[in-house]
Design an enzyme around this catalytic site. Structure first.
Site, mmCIF file in Angstrom:
data_model
loop_
_atom_site.group_PDB
_atom_site.id
_atom_site.type_symbol
_atom_site.label_atom_id
_atom_site.label_comp_id
_atom_site.label_asym_id
_atom_site.label_seq_id
_atom_site.Cartn_x
_atom_site.Cartn_y
_atom_site.Cartn_z
ATOM 1 N N PRO A 1 20.062 -30.251 96.583
ATOM 2 C CA PRO A 1 19.889 -31.478 97.340
ATOM 3 C C PRO A 1 20.073 -32.762 96.533
ATOM 4 O O PRO A 1 19.634 -32.861 95.387
ATOM 5 C CB PRO A 1 18.449 -31.387 97.877
ATOM 6 C CG PRO A 1 17.792 -30.352 97.042
ATOM 7 C CD PRO A 1 18.868 -29.403 96.614
ATOM 8 N N ASN A 2 20.723 -33.708 97.190
ATOM 9 C CA ASN A 2 20.957 -35.073 96.687
ATOM 10 C C ASN A 2 21.989 -35.157 95.563
ATOM 11 O O ASN A 2 22.349 -36.255 95.136
ATOM 12 C CB ASN A 2 19.631 -35.727 96.235
ATOM 13 C CG ASN A 2 18.631 -35.797 97.373
ATOM 14 O OD1 ASN A 2 18.962 -36.307 98.442
ATOM 15 N ND2 ASN A 2 17.445 -35.258 97.199
ATOM 16 N N ARG B 1 23.438 -42.566 92.969
ATOM 17 C CA ARG B 1 21.988 -42.333 93.027
ATOM 18 C C ARG B 1 21.355 -42.511 91.648
ATOM 19 O O ARG B 1 21.754 -41.820 90.697
ATOM 20 C CB ARG B 1 21.792 -40.887 93.501
ATOM 21 C CG ARG B 1 20.417 -40.332 93.323
ATOM 22 C CD ARG B 1 20.435 -38.808 93.396
ATOM 23 N NE ARG B 1 19.090 -38.300 93.384
ATOM 24 C CZ ARG B 1 18.749 -37.113 92.923
ATOM 25 N NH1 ARG B 1 19.663 -36.290 92.432
ATOM 26 N NH2 ARG B 1 17.506 -36.736 92.953
ATOM 27 N N TYR C 1 20.793 -40.406 86.270
ATOM 28 C CA TYR C 1 21.761 -39.323 86.483
ATOM 29 C C TYR C 1 23.195 -39.665 86.074
ATOM 30 O O TYR C 1 24.063 -38.801 86.130
ATOM 31 C CB TYR C 1 21.722 -38.882 87.956
ATOM 32 C CG TYR C 1 20.353 -38.355 88.358
ATOM 33 C CD1 TYR C 1 19.808 -37.228 87.741
ATOM 34 C CD2 TYR C 1 19.594 -38.985 89.342
ATOM 35 C CE1 TYR C 1 18.550 -36.754 88.084
ATOM 36 C CE2 TYR C 1 18.341 -38.516 89.692
ATOM 37 C CZ TYR C 1 17.823 -37.402 89.064
ATOM 38 O OH TYR C 1 16.579 -36.926 89.405
ATOM 39 N N ASN D 1 22.090 -26.002 89.623
ATOM 40 C CA ASN D 1 21.198 -27.156 89.541
ATOM 41 C C ASN D 1 20.490 -27.222 90.899
ATOM 42 O O ASN D 1 21.069 -27.714 91.869
ATOM 43 C CB ASN D 1 21.975 -28.445 89.267
ATOM 44 C CG ASN D 1 21.030 -29.631 89.102
ATOM 45 O OD1 ASN D 1 19.852 -29.557 89.450
ATOM 46 N ND2 ASN D 1 21.548 -30.734 88.577
ATOM 47 N N ALA E 1 15.506 -30.954 93.305
ATOM 48 C CA ALA E 1 14.041 -30.952 93.421
ATOM 49 C C ALA E 1 13.487 -29.573 93.796
ATOM 50 O O ALA E 1 12.311 -29.293 93.549
ATOM 51 C CB ALA E 1 13.599 -31.996 94.444
ATOM 52 N N HIS F 1 11.388 -27.368 91.384
ATOM 53 C CA HIS F 1 9.968 -27.545 91.099
ATOM 54 C C HIS F 1 9.041 -26.812 92.061
ATOM 55 O O HIS F 1 7.850 -26.742 91.826
ATOM 56 C CB HIS F 1 9.646 -29.042 91.058
ATOM 57 C CG HIS F 1 10.641 -29.819 90.251
ATOM 58 N ND1 HIS F 1 10.873 -29.551 88.911
ATOM 59 C CD2 HIS F 1 11.520 -30.808 90.592
ATOM 60 C CE1 HIS F 1 11.825 -30.368 88.471
ATOM 61 N NE2 HIS F 1 12.237 -31.127 89.472
ATOM 62 N N ASP G 1 13.229 -16.135 93.958
ATOM 63 C CA ASP G 1 13.330 -14.727 94.381
ATOM 64 C C ASP G 1 14.797 -14.315 94.551
ATOM 65 O O ASP G 1 15.181 -13.210 94.170
ATOM 66 C CB ASP G 1 12.574 -14.500 95.698
ATOM 67 C CG ASP G 1 11.068 -14.397 95.494
ATOM 68 O OD1 ASP G 1 10.623 -14.337 94.326
ATOM 69 O OD2 ASP G 1 10.334 -14.375 96.499
ATOM 70 N N GLU H 1 20.319 -22.279 84.472
ATOM 71 C CA GLU H 1 19.770 -23.422 85.229
ATOM 72 C C GLU H 1 20.175 -24.696 84.506
ATOM 73 O O GLU H 1 20.079 -24.772 83.278
ATOM 74 C CB GLU H 1 18.245 -23.301 85.275
ATOM 75 C CG GLU H 1 17.553 -24.467 85.967
ATOM 76 C CD GLU H 1 16.031 -24.324 85.937
ATOM 77 O OE1 GLU H 1 15.508 -23.247 85.558
ATOM 78 O OE2 GLU H 1 15.357 -25.317 86.286
ATOM 79 N N HIS I 1 20.145 -29.119 84.422
ATOM 80 C CA HIS I 1 19.657 -30.417 84.898
ATOM 81 C C HIS I 1 20.348 -31.511 84.107
ATOM 82 O O HIS I 1 20.487 -31.407 82.879
ATOM 83 C CB HIS I 1 18.143 -30.542 84.697
ATOM 84 C CG HIS I 1 17.372 -29.518 85.460
ATOM 85 N ND1 HIS I 1 17.167 -29.602 86.818
ATOM 86 C CD2 HIS I 1 16.795 -28.360 85.057
ATOM 87 C CE1 HIS I 1 16.481 -28.548 87.215
ATOM 88 N NE2 HIS I 1 16.244 -27.766 86.173
ATOM 89 N N SER J 1 19.094 -34.597 83.841
ATOM 90 C CA SER J 1 18.024 -35.294 83.126
ATOM 91 C C SER J 1 17.180 -34.283 82.352
ATOM 92 O O SER J 1 17.228 -33.078 82.628
ATOM 93 C CB SER J 1 17.153 -36.068 84.123
ATOM 94 O OG SER J 1 16.521 -35.174 85.030
ATOM 95 N N ARG K 1 10.018 -36.411 82.201
ATOM 96 C CA ARG K 1 9.912 -37.196 83.426
ATOM 97 C C ARG K 1 8.531 -37.048 84.080
ATOM 98 O O ARG K 1 7.567 -36.675 83.432
ATOM 99 C CB ARG K 1 11.073 -36.812 84.351
ATOM 100 C CG ARG K 1 12.437 -37.095 83.695
ATOM 101 C CD ARG K 1 13.563 -36.922 84.650
ATOM 102 N NE ARG K 1 13.444 -37.828 85.783
ATOM 103 C CZ ARG K 1 14.104 -37.666 86.929
ATOM 104 N NH1 ARG K 1 14.931 -36.639 87.068
ATOM 105 N NH2 ARG K 1 13.928 -38.515 87.923
ATOM 106 N N ARG L 1 7.959 -32.905 87.842
ATOM 107 C CA ARG L 1 9.296 -32.395 87.480
ATOM 108 C C ARG L 1 9.269 -31.541 86.221
ATOM 109 O O ARG L 1 10.257 -30.907 85.863
ATOM 110 C CB ARG L 1 10.263 -33.554 87.217
ATOM 111 C CG ARG L 1 10.621 -34.333 88.437
ATOM 112 C CD ARG L 1 11.705 -35.352 88.104
ATOM 113 N NE ARG L 1 11.634 -36.454 89.011
ATOM 114 C CZ ARG L 1 12.202 -36.482 90.219
ATOM 115 N NH1 ARG L 1 12.917 -35.461 90.641
ATOM 116 N NH2 ARG L 1 12.084 -37.535 91.002
HETATM 117 C C1 DQA Z 1 17.652 -32.765 88.580
HETATM 118 C C2 DQA Z 1 16.165 -33.046 88.269
HETATM 119 C C3 DQA Z 1 15.312 -32.871 89.503
HETATM 120 O O1 DQA Z 1 13.964 -33.151 89.210
HETATM 121 C C4 DQA Z 1 15.761 -33.817 90.595
HETATM 122 O O2 DQA Z 1 15.026 -33.596 91.775
HETATM 123 C C5 DQA Z 1 17.228 -33.727 90.866
HETATM 124 C C6 DQA Z 1 18.145 -33.616 89.736
HETATM 125 C C7 DQA Z 1 18.563 -33.073 87.377
HETATM 126 O O3 DQA Z 1 19.712 -32.642 87.404
HETATM 127 O O4 DQA Z 1 18.153 -33.758 86.430
HETATM 128 O O5 DQA Z 1 17.682 -33.837 92.010
HETATM 129 O O6 DQA Z 1 17.796 -31.401 88.898
#
Ligand code: DQA
Length: 144
Positions: free
Chosen positions: A9-10, A17, A22, A72, A75, A78, A85, A96, A98, A100, A105, A109
């Site tokens: 998401p996002n 954003r 980011y 990735n 959110a 978390h 699963d 995995e 990220h 950031s 943070r 997170r």
């Molecule tokens: C993220 C870190 C997450 O906490 C956040 O919700 C994101 C991006 C990152 O790539 O740093 O959407 O996964």
């Protein structure tokens, strides 16, 4: 080598954003850089804002011919036990990623519930996190 890259998401809003966190690169820019850096890797890129769609996509790797997964989860990292699963059901290496450094943070997170289902985690290097994730995945696949 066929690799599934899942963005949650996002992450479709990358480039506009919270650029101070980011970065200014869009997801399309990151995808272009990865294809250029790893021309021999057969990437399947997938982005969704829905938890269920992430899970369905991971399921395609259960019996599929992917060598590994890079994810990735945004959110969902978390709090999504469902994504964790799904990843636990997959036998190929999972990295995995990220952009950031989640440990630097907000408190919520700093913990990823996904990490225990992954081979390893790359966090905090901006778009380079994805490059490092591909390198780590290639090594993990060779070791397997
Ligand atoms: C993220 C870190 C997450 O906490 C956040 O919700 C994101 C991006 C990152 O790539 O740093 O959407 O996964």
């Amino acid at each position: 080598m066929k690799v599934l890259v899942v963005n949650g998401p996002n992450l479709n809003l990358l480039g506009s954003r919270q650029t101070e966190i980011y970065g200014k690169k869009s997801l399309a820019d990151i995808i272009r850089s990865l294809r250029k850096a790893f021309p021999k890797v057969d990437f399947h890129f997938f982005q969704t804002n829905s938890e269920g769609e992430i899970i369905d996509q991971i399921h395609t790797a259960v019996d599929g011919d992917y060598a590994g997964i890079i994810i990735n989860p945004g959110a969902y990292s978390h709090y999504s036990y469902a994504i964790r699963d799904a990843l636990s059901a997959v036998s190929v290496p999972v990295i995995e990623v990220h952009l950031s450094n989640i440990h630097k943070r907000e408190e919520f997170r700093q913990k990823s519930v996904i990490s225990p289902a992954c081979t390893g985690v790359v966090s905090g290097f901006g778009e380079t996190s994805y490059v490092l994730a591909v390198q780590a995945l290639m090594e993990a696949v060779q070791k397997k």
